[in-house]
Write a protein that holds these residues in place. Structure first.
Motif, short mmCIF file in Angstrom:
data_model
loop_
_atom_site.label_atom_id
_atom_site.label_comp_id
_atom_site.label_asym_id
_atom_site.label_seq_id
_atom_site.Cartn_x
_atom_site.Cartn_y
_atom_site.Cartn_z
N LEU A 62 0.85 -1.19 0.00
CA LEU A 62 0.00 0.00 0.00
C LEU A 62 0.89 1.24 0.00
CD1 LEU A 62 -2.58 -1.05 2.76
CD2 LEU A 62 -2.85 -1.24 0.27
N PRO A 63 0.45 2.32 -0.63
CA PRO A 63 1.24 3.56 -0.57
C PRO A 63 1.46 3.98 0.88
CG PRO A 63 -0.50 3.73 -2.22
CD PRO A 63 -0.77 2.49 -1.44
N LEU A 98 -1.38 -4.73 2.87
CA LEU A 98 -2.64 -5.39 3.21
C LEU A 98 -2.38 -6.89 3.25
CD1 LEU A 98 -5.70 -5.05 3.72
CD2 LEU A 98 -6.04 -5.51 1.28
N HIS A 99 -2.60 -7.49 4.42
CA HIS A 99 -2.41 -8.93 4.61
C HIS A 99 -3.78 -9.60 4.59
CE1 HIS A 99 -1.26 -12.43 7.52
NE2 HIS A 99 -1.23 -12.82 6.26
N VAL A 100 -3.98 -10.50 3.64
CA VAL A 100 -5.26 -11.20 3.52
C VAL A 100 -5.03 -12.70 3.67
CG1 VAL A 100 -6.38 -9.45 2.11
CG2 VAL A 100 -5.06 -11.22 0.99
N GLU A 112 -9.41 -7.38 -4.44
CA GLU A 112 -9.24 -6.15 -5.21
C GLU A 112 -8.96 -5.01 -4.23
OE1 GLU A 112 -11.98 -6.60 -9.18
OE2 GLU A 112 -12.99 -6.11 -7.30
N VAL A 113 -7.93 -4.25 -4.50
CA VAL A 113 -7.52 -3.14 -3.62
C VAL A 113 -7.44 -1.87 -4.45
CG1 VAL A 113 -5.80 -2.27 -2.02
CG2 VAL A 113 -6.14 -4.74 -2.24
N ARG A 114 -8.05 -0.81 -3.93
CA ARG A 114 -7.97 0.49 -4.60
C ARG A 114 -7.29 1.49 -3.67
NH1 ARG A 114 -13.42 3.24 -6.56
NH2 ARG A 114 -13.72 3.47 -4.30
N SER A 115 -6.28 2.18 -4.19
CA SER A 115 -5.56 3.19 -3.43
C SER A 115 -5.58 4.51 -4.18
CB SER A 115 -4.09 2.77 -3.23
OG SER A 115 -4.01 1.56 -2.51
N MET A 336 7.75 -4.61 -3.56
CA MET A 336 7.34 -3.78 -4.68
C MET A 336 6.27 -4.48 -5.52
SD MET A 336 9.82 -1.63 -7.29
CE MET A 336 11.00 -2.95 -7.49
N TYR A 337 6.18 -5.79 -5.37
CA TYR A 337 5.19 -6.60 -6.07
C TYR A 337 4.23 -7.22 -5.06
CZ TYR A 337 8.67 -6.63 -9.86
OH TYR A 337 9.57 -6.26 -10.83
#
Length: 366
Positions: A62-63, A98-100, A112-115, A336-337
Protein backbone atom coordinates in the motif's frame (compact mmCIF):
# COMPACT_ATOMS: atom_id res chain seq x y z
CA UNK A 1 -15.24 -1.66 1.33
CA UNK A 2 -15.49 -1.24 -2.43
CA UNK A 3 -18.66 -2.43 -4.11
CA UNK A 4 -18.81 -4.04 -7.53
CA UNK A 5 -20.41 -0.85 -8.79
CA UNK A 6 -17.43 1.13 -7.44
CA UNK A 7 -15.07 -1.16 -9.33
CA UNK A 8 -16.95 -0.72 -12.56
CA UNK A 9 -16.91 3.05 -12.10
CA UNK A 10 -13.16 2.95 -11.50
CA UNK A 11 -12.68 0.90 -14.64
CA UNK A 12 -14.57 3.54 -16.60
CA UNK A 13 -12.33 6.26 -15.20
CA UNK A 14 -9.27 4.23 -16.19
CA UNK A 15 -10.51 3.88 -19.73
CA UNK A 16 -11.38 7.55 -19.93
CA UNK A 17 -7.99 8.66 -18.63
CA UNK A 18 -6.38 7.93 -21.99
CA UNK A 19 -2.77 6.90 -21.40
CA UNK A 20 -1.29 8.45 -24.51
CA UNK A 21 2.03 10.27 -24.55
CA UNK A 22 1.72 13.96 -25.51
CA UNK A 23 1.87 14.44 -29.29
CA UNK A 24 3.38 17.90 -29.01
CA UNK A 25 6.67 16.51 -27.66
CA UNK A 26 8.77 15.56 -30.65
CA UNK A 27 11.08 12.55 -30.46
CA UNK A 28 14.15 14.63 -31.24
CA UNK A 29 13.46 17.06 -28.38
CA UNK A 30 15.59 16.64 -25.27
CA UNK A 31 13.61 18.62 -22.73
CA UNK A 32 13.37 16.95 -19.35
CA UNK A 33 12.59 19.57 -16.73
CA UNK A 34 10.39 18.39 -13.84
CA UNK A 35 9.35 21.28 -11.62
CA UNK A 36 6.98 21.35 -8.61
CA UNK A 37 3.61 22.60 -9.78
CA UNK A 38 0.03 21.41 -9.86
CA UNK A 39 -0.90 18.21 -8.07
CA UNK A 40 -2.30 15.27 -10.08
CA UNK A 41 -4.76 12.82 -8.54
CA UNK A 42 -4.55 9.08 -9.20
CA UNK A 43 -6.11 5.76 -8.28
CA UNK A 44 -4.40 2.40 -8.57
CA UNK A 45 -6.52 -0.76 -8.67
CA UNK A 46 -4.82 -4.08 -7.88
CA UNK A 47 -6.57 -7.43 -8.35
CA UNK A 48 -5.15 -10.80 -7.26
CA UNK A 49 -6.51 -14.24 -8.09
CA UNK A 50 -4.88 -17.23 -6.39
CA UNK A 51 -5.02 -20.92 -7.25
CA UNK A 52 -7.29 -22.94 -4.96
CA UNK A 53 -4.72 -25.54 -3.89
CA UNK A 54 -4.49 -25.07 -0.14
CA UNK A 55 -4.44 -22.44 2.56
CA UNK A 56 -3.74 -19.15 0.79
CA UNK A 57 -2.60 -15.74 1.99
CA UNK A 58 -1.36 -12.65 0.20
CA UNK A 59 0.36 -9.33 0.87
CA UNK A 60 -0.32 -6.26 -1.26
CA UNK A 61 1.90 -3.16 -0.88
CA UNK A 62 0.00 0.00 0.00
CA UNK A 63 1.24 3.56 -0.57
CA UNK A 64 2.99 4.52 2.66
CA UNK A 65 5.58 7.15 1.69
CA UNK A 66 4.74 10.37 3.51
CA UNK A 67 6.59 13.21 1.74
CA UNK A 68 4.40 16.30 1.52
CA UNK A 69 6.48 18.01 -1.17
CA UNK A 70 5.72 15.41 -3.87
CA UNK A 71 3.25 12.77 -2.67
CA UNK A 72 0.00 12.98 -0.71
CA UNK A 73 -1.75 9.80 0.35
CA UNK A 74 -5.47 9.20 0.06
CA UNK A 75 -7.51 6.18 1.09
CA UNK A 76 -7.20 2.42 0.64
CA UNK A 77 -10.24 0.20 0.26
CA UNK A 78 -10.75 -3.41 -0.78
CA UNK A 79 -13.20 -6.12 -1.72
CA UNK A 80 -12.39 -9.77 -1.13
CA UNK A 81 -13.69 -13.22 -0.26
CA UNK A 82 -10.85 -13.58 2.26
CA UNK A 83 -11.52 -14.77 5.79
CA UNK A 84 -9.53 -11.80 7.09
CA UNK A 85 -7.93 -8.65 5.72
CA UNK A 86 -5.74 -6.37 7.82
CA UNK A 87 -3.53 -3.35 7.13
CA UNK A 88 -0.14 -4.04 8.71
CA UNK A 89 2.68 -1.55 9.21
CA UNK A 90 6.30 -2.68 9.29
CA UNK A 91 7.73 -1.36 12.58
CA UNK A 92 11.18 -0.56 11.18
CA UNK A 93 10.46 1.33 7.97
CA UNK A 94 6.75 2.11 8.31
CA UNK A 95 5.90 0.20 5.13
CA UNK A 96 2.20 -0.58 4.97
CA UNK A 97 0.69 -3.64 3.34
CA UNK A 98 -2.64 -5.39 3.21
CA UNK A 99 -2.41 -8.93 4.61
CA UNK A 100 -5.26 -11.20 3.52
CA UNK A 101 -5.86 -14.79 4.61
CA UNK A 102 -8.31 -17.11 2.85
CA UNK A 103 -10.10 -20.03 4.45
CA UNK A 104 -8.90 -23.51 3.55
CA UNK A 105 -10.62 -24.77 0.45
CA UNK A 106 -11.77 -21.37 -0.81
CA UNK A 107 -12.82 -22.07 -4.40
CA UNK A 108 -11.51 -18.86 -5.98
CA UNK A 109 -9.38 -16.74 -3.63
CA UNK A 110 -9.40 -13.13 -4.86
CA UNK A 111 -8.81 -9.59 -3.62
CA UNK A 112 -9.24 -6.15 -5.21
CA UNK A 113 -7.52 -3.14 -3.62
CA UNK A 114 -7.97 0.49 -4.60
CA UNK A 115 -5.56 3.19 -3.43
CA UNK A 116 -5.83 6.92 -4.07
CA UNK A 117 -3.01 9.46 -3.92
CA UNK A 118 -1.74 12.72 -5.42
CA UNK A 119 1.61 13.39 -7.09
CA UNK A 120 3.62 16.26 -8.47
CA UNK A 121 7.07 16.78 -9.93
CA UNK A 122 9.97 17.42 -7.60
CA UNK A 123 13.19 19.33 -8.18
CA UNK A 124 15.80 20.56 -5.74
CA UNK A 125 17.74 23.78 -6.17
CA UNK A 126 21.20 22.44 -5.44
CA UNK A 127 22.76 25.86 -5.91
CA UNK A 128 21.46 27.19 -2.60
CA UNK A 129 21.21 25.56 0.81
CA UNK A 130 17.88 25.92 2.58
CA UNK A 131 16.51 25.59 6.10
CA UNK A 132 15.74 21.92 5.61
CA UNK A 133 14.64 19.91 8.66
CA UNK A 134 17.39 18.08 10.51
CA UNK A 135 17.53 14.32 10.02
CA UNK A 136 16.98 12.66 13.38
CA UNK A 137 19.71 10.48 14.85
CA UNK A 138 17.47 7.41 14.55
CA UNK A 139 16.75 8.06 10.86
CA UNK A 140 20.42 8.75 10.17
CA UNK A 141 21.36 5.38 11.68
CA UNK A 142 18.60 3.62 9.75
CA UNK A 143 19.60 5.04 6.38
CA UNK A 144 23.32 4.45 6.93
CA UNK A 145 23.04 0.80 7.97
CA UNK A 146 23.82 -2.21 5.82
CA UNK A 147 21.09 -4.62 4.72
CA UNK A 148 21.39 -8.27 3.78
CA UNK A 149 21.95 -7.44 0.09
CA UNK A 150 23.50 -4.00 0.53
CA UNK A 151 26.66 -4.23 2.66
CA UNK A 152 28.61 -1.05 3.30
CA UNK A 153 32.02 -2.54 4.04
CA UNK A 154 34.55 -4.55 2.04
CA UNK A 155 34.39 -4.13 -1.71
CA UNK A 156 31.45 -1.72 -1.40
CA UNK A 157 33.44 0.65 0.81
CA UNK A 158 36.50 0.30 -1.42
CA UNK A 159 34.47 1.17 -4.50
CA UNK A 160 32.82 4.14 -2.81
CA UNK A 161 36.19 5.50 -1.67
CA UNK A 162 37.50 5.38 -5.23
CA UNK A 163 34.38 7.07 -6.61
CA UNK A 164 34.56 10.00 -4.17
CA UNK A 165 38.33 10.50 -4.22
CA UNK A 166 39.10 14.21 -4.05
CA UNK A 167 35.54 15.23 -3.16
CA UNK A 168 34.98 17.18 0.06
CA UNK A 169 31.27 17.95 0.49
CA UNK A 170 28.45 15.43 0.78
CA UNK A 171 26.83 17.00 -2.28
CA UNK A 172 29.95 16.46 -4.37
CA UNK A 173 30.39 12.92 -3.05
CA UNK A 174 26.76 11.97 -3.76
CA UNK A 175 26.98 13.41 -7.26
CA UNK A 176 30.30 11.65 -7.92
CA UNK A 177 28.78 8.29 -6.96
CA UNK A 178 25.76 9.02 -9.15
CA UNK A 179 28.08 9.67 -12.10
CA UNK A 180 30.09 6.53 -11.29
CA UNK A 181 26.95 4.39 -11.41
CA UNK A 182 25.76 6.00 -14.66
CA UNK A 183 29.13 5.46 -16.34
CA UNK A 184 30.00 1.98 -15.05
CA UNK A 185 26.68 0.10 -15.06
CA UNK A 186 24.25 -0.97 -17.76
CA UNK A 187 20.62 -1.97 -17.93
CA UNK A 188 20.32 -5.67 -18.72
CA UNK A 189 17.06 -6.49 -20.49
CA UNK A 190 17.45 -10.17 -19.52
CA UNK A 191 17.09 -9.40 -15.80
CA UNK A 192 13.83 -10.73 -14.36
CA UNK A 193 11.50 -8.13 -12.94
CA UNK A 194 13.42 -5.22 -11.44
CA UNK A 195 16.37 -7.34 -10.30
CA UNK A 196 17.43 -8.61 -6.88
CA UNK A 197 19.58 -5.78 -5.51
CA UNK A 198 22.52 -8.05 -4.59
CA UNK A 199 25.12 -5.29 -4.53
CA UNK A 200 28.10 -7.28 -3.22
CA UNK A 201 27.69 -9.95 -5.92
CA UNK A 202 27.57 -7.29 -8.62
CA UNK A 203 30.85 -5.78 -7.46
CA UNK A 204 32.61 -9.10 -6.77
CA UNK A 205 31.77 -10.53 -10.19
CA UNK A 206 32.27 -7.26 -12.04
CA UNK A 207 28.89 -7.78 -13.71
CA UNK A 208 27.37 -4.34 -13.19
CA UNK A 209 24.27 -5.02 -15.24
CA UNK A 210 20.71 -5.22 -14.01
CA UNK A 211 17.59 -3.15 -13.57
CA UNK A 212 16.42 -0.51 -11.12
CA UNK A 213 16.49 -2.67 -7.97
CA UNK A 214 20.10 -3.52 -8.81
CA UNK A 215 21.47 -0.21 -10.08
CA UNK A 216 19.75 2.10 -7.59
CA UNK A 217 20.54 -0.30 -4.74
CA UNK A 218 24.18 -0.09 -5.81
CA UNK A 219 23.95 3.69 -5.65
CA UNK A 220 22.37 3.64 -2.19
CA UNK A 221 24.93 1.16 -0.82
CA UNK A 222 27.86 3.17 -2.17
CA UNK A 223 26.47 6.43 -0.76
CA UNK A 224 25.91 4.83 2.65
CA UNK A 225 29.44 3.42 2.53
CA UNK A 226 30.63 7.00 2.00
CA UNK A 227 28.91 7.99 5.26
CA UNK A 228 25.89 9.74 3.70
CA UNK A 229 22.31 8.62 4.46
CA UNK A 230 20.45 7.25 1.42
CA UNK A 231 17.44 5.07 0.74
CA UNK A 232 15.62 3.18 -1.98
CA UNK A 233 11.94 3.86 -2.56
CA UNK A 234 10.05 0.95 -4.13
CA UNK A 235 7.08 1.81 -6.30
CA UNK A 236 5.42 1.79 -9.71
CA UNK A 237 4.99 4.09 -12.71
CA UNK A 238 1.40 5.30 -13.05
CA UNK A 239 1.34 7.60 -16.11
CA UNK A 240 3.30 8.46 -19.25
CA UNK A 241 6.08 11.01 -19.18
CA UNK A 242 4.80 14.45 -20.10
CA UNK A 243 8.27 15.18 -21.50
CA UNK A 244 7.94 12.56 -24.22
CA UNK A 245 10.26 9.93 -22.74
CA UNK A 246 8.66 6.62 -23.70
CA UNK A 247 11.01 4.75 -21.38
CA UNK A 248 10.22 6.84 -18.30
CA UNK A 249 6.48 6.39 -18.00
CA UNK A 250 3.66 3.88 -18.03
CA UNK A 251 2.78 2.79 -21.55
CA UNK A 252 -0.90 2.10 -20.84
CA UNK A 253 -3.48 2.10 -18.06
CA UNK A 254 -2.42 -1.46 -17.24
CA UNK A 255 0.73 -1.06 -15.15
CA UNK A 256 1.12 -4.64 -13.94
CA UNK A 257 4.78 -4.71 -15.05
CA UNK A 258 5.60 -1.02 -14.51
CA UNK A 259 7.31 -1.42 -11.12
CA UNK A 260 10.26 0.90 -10.54
CA UNK A 261 12.39 1.83 -7.56
CA UNK A 262 14.10 5.17 -7.11
CA UNK A 263 16.66 6.52 -4.66
CA UNK A 264 17.09 9.49 -2.37
CA UNK A 265 20.15 10.88 -0.64
CA UNK A 266 20.06 13.06 2.48
CA UNK A 267 22.13 16.22 2.14
CA UNK A 268 22.32 18.54 5.14
CA UNK A 269 20.93 21.91 4.16
CA UNK A 270 18.81 20.40 1.37
CA UNK A 271 16.97 17.43 2.87
CA UNK A 272 16.07 14.32 0.89
CA UNK A 273 17.23 14.79 -2.69
CA UNK A 274 15.82 12.77 -5.60
CA UNK A 275 18.20 10.61 -7.64
CA UNK A 276 17.70 7.86 -10.22
CA UNK A 277 20.85 6.68 -12.03
CA UNK A 278 19.01 3.50 -13.08
CA UNK A 279 16.62 5.52 -15.21
CA UNK A 280 19.55 7.13 -17.05
CA UNK A 281 20.65 3.65 -18.08
CA UNK A 282 17.04 2.84 -19.01
CA UNK A 283 16.99 5.82 -21.38
CA UNK A 284 20.27 4.61 -22.90
CA UNK A 285 18.90 1.13 -23.59
CA UNK A 286 15.19 1.64 -24.24
CA UNK A 287 14.40 5.17 -25.37
CA UNK A 288 13.52 4.91 -29.10
CA UNK A 289 15.30 3.97 -31.28
CA UNK A 290 17.16 2.07 -28.51
CA UNK A 291 20.81 1.41 -27.63
CA UNK A 292 21.47 5.14 -27.51
CA UNK A 293 24.92 6.64 -27.14
CA UNK A 294 25.69 8.27 -23.82
CA UNK A 295 25.93 11.66 -25.55
CA UNK A 296 22.51 11.41 -27.21
CA UNK A 297 20.52 14.56 -26.31
CA UNK A 298 17.79 12.67 -24.47
CA UNK A 299 20.37 10.75 -22.45
CA UNK A 300 22.29 13.92 -21.63
CA UNK A 301 19.09 15.64 -20.49
CA UNK A 302 18.04 12.69 -18.31
CA UNK A 303 21.52 12.35 -16.82
CA UNK A 304 21.60 16.01 -15.86
CA UNK A 305 18.08 16.03 -14.42
CA UNK A 306 17.92 12.76 -12.49
CA UNK A 307 20.32 13.97 -9.84
CA UNK A 308 18.07 16.36 -7.97
CA UNK A 309 14.70 15.85 -9.69
CA UNK A 310 12.19 13.36 -10.96
CA UNK A 311 8.82 13.47 -12.69
CA UNK A 312 5.59 13.05 -10.72
CA UNK A 313 4.26 10.10 -12.71
CA UNK A 314 5.47 7.47 -10.24
CA UNK A 315 4.03 6.17 -6.97
CA UNK A 316 6.39 5.32 -4.13
CA UNK A 317 5.14 2.44 -1.96
CA UNK A 318 7.81 2.14 0.76
CA UNK A 319 11.53 2.11 1.68
CA UNK A 320 11.60 -1.29 3.39
CA UNK A 321 14.39 -3.87 3.16
CA UNK A 322 14.52 -7.47 4.41
CA UNK A 323 10.79 -7.42 5.15
CA UNK A 324 9.26 -10.31 7.06
CA UNK A 325 5.81 -11.11 5.68
CA UNK A 326 3.27 -11.11 8.55
CA UNK A 327 1.89 -14.56 9.30
CA UNK A 328 4.55 -16.26 7.20
CA UNK A 329 8.02 -17.77 7.63
CA UNK A 330 9.08 -16.02 4.42
CA UNK A 331 10.97 -12.75 4.02
CA UNK A 332 11.43 -10.59 0.93
CA UNK A 333 14.35 -8.28 0.14
CA UNK A 334 11.88 -5.53 -0.74
CA UNK A 335 8.12 -5.17 -1.24
CA UNK A 336 7.34 -3.78 -4.68
CA UNK A 337 5.19 -6.60 -6.07
CA UNK A 338 2.15 -8.33 -4.60
CA UNK A 339 3.22 -11.49 -2.78
CA UNK A 340 1.29 -14.68 -2.01
CA UNK A 341 1.78 -18.16 -0.65
CA UNK A 342 -0.16 -21.41 -0.91
CA UNK A 343 0.16 -24.06 1.78
CA UNK A 344 3.25 -22.31 3.13
CA UNK A 345 5.07 -22.09 -0.23
CA UNK A 346 5.85 -18.56 -1.45
CA UNK A 347 4.73 -18.06 -5.04
CA UNK A 348 6.92 -16.50 -7.70
CA UNK A 349 5.56 -12.96 -7.98
CA UNK A 350 7.07 -12.66 -11.48
CA UNK A 351 5.44 -15.85 -12.81
CA UNK A 352 1.92 -15.31 -14.08
CA UNK A 353 1.36 -19.10 -14.11
CA UNK A 354 1.58 -19.41 -10.33
CA UNK A 355 -0.83 -16.64 -9.50
CA UNK A 356 -2.49 -13.89 -11.44
CA UNK A 357 -2.56 -10.22 -10.63
CA UNK A 358 -3.29 -7.08 -12.58
CA UNK A 359 -2.63 -3.47 -11.63
CA UNK A 360 -4.35 -0.57 -13.35
CA UNK A 361 -3.88 3.16 -12.94
CA UNK A 362 -6.23 6.07 -13.58
CA UNK A 363 -5.69 9.80 -13.36
CA UNK A 364 -8.73 11.41 -11.76
CA UNK A 365 -9.40 14.75 -13.43
CA UNK A 366 -12.92 15.54 -12.27
Amino acid sequence: MITRRDMLKTGAVVAAAGFVAPHHVLAQDAVFAPSPGAWRNFEVLTRLELPAKGRAQAWIPLPSVQEGEWIRLGKNAWQSNAASAEVVSDPKYGAQLLHVVFKDGEAAPAIEVRSSFSLRDRAEDLGARSQAPILSAAERRLYLEATELMPTDGIVKETADKAIAGKASDLDKARAIYEWVVVNTFRDARTRGCGTGDVASMLRTGNLGGKCADLNALYVALVRAAGIPARDIYGIRVAPSKFGYASLGAGSATITKAQHCRAEVWLDGYGWVATDPADVRKVVLEEPPGNNAIDTPKVVAARKTLFGAWEGNWLGYNMAHDLELPGSRHKVAFLMYPQAEIAGALLDCLDADTFKYTIRSAEITA
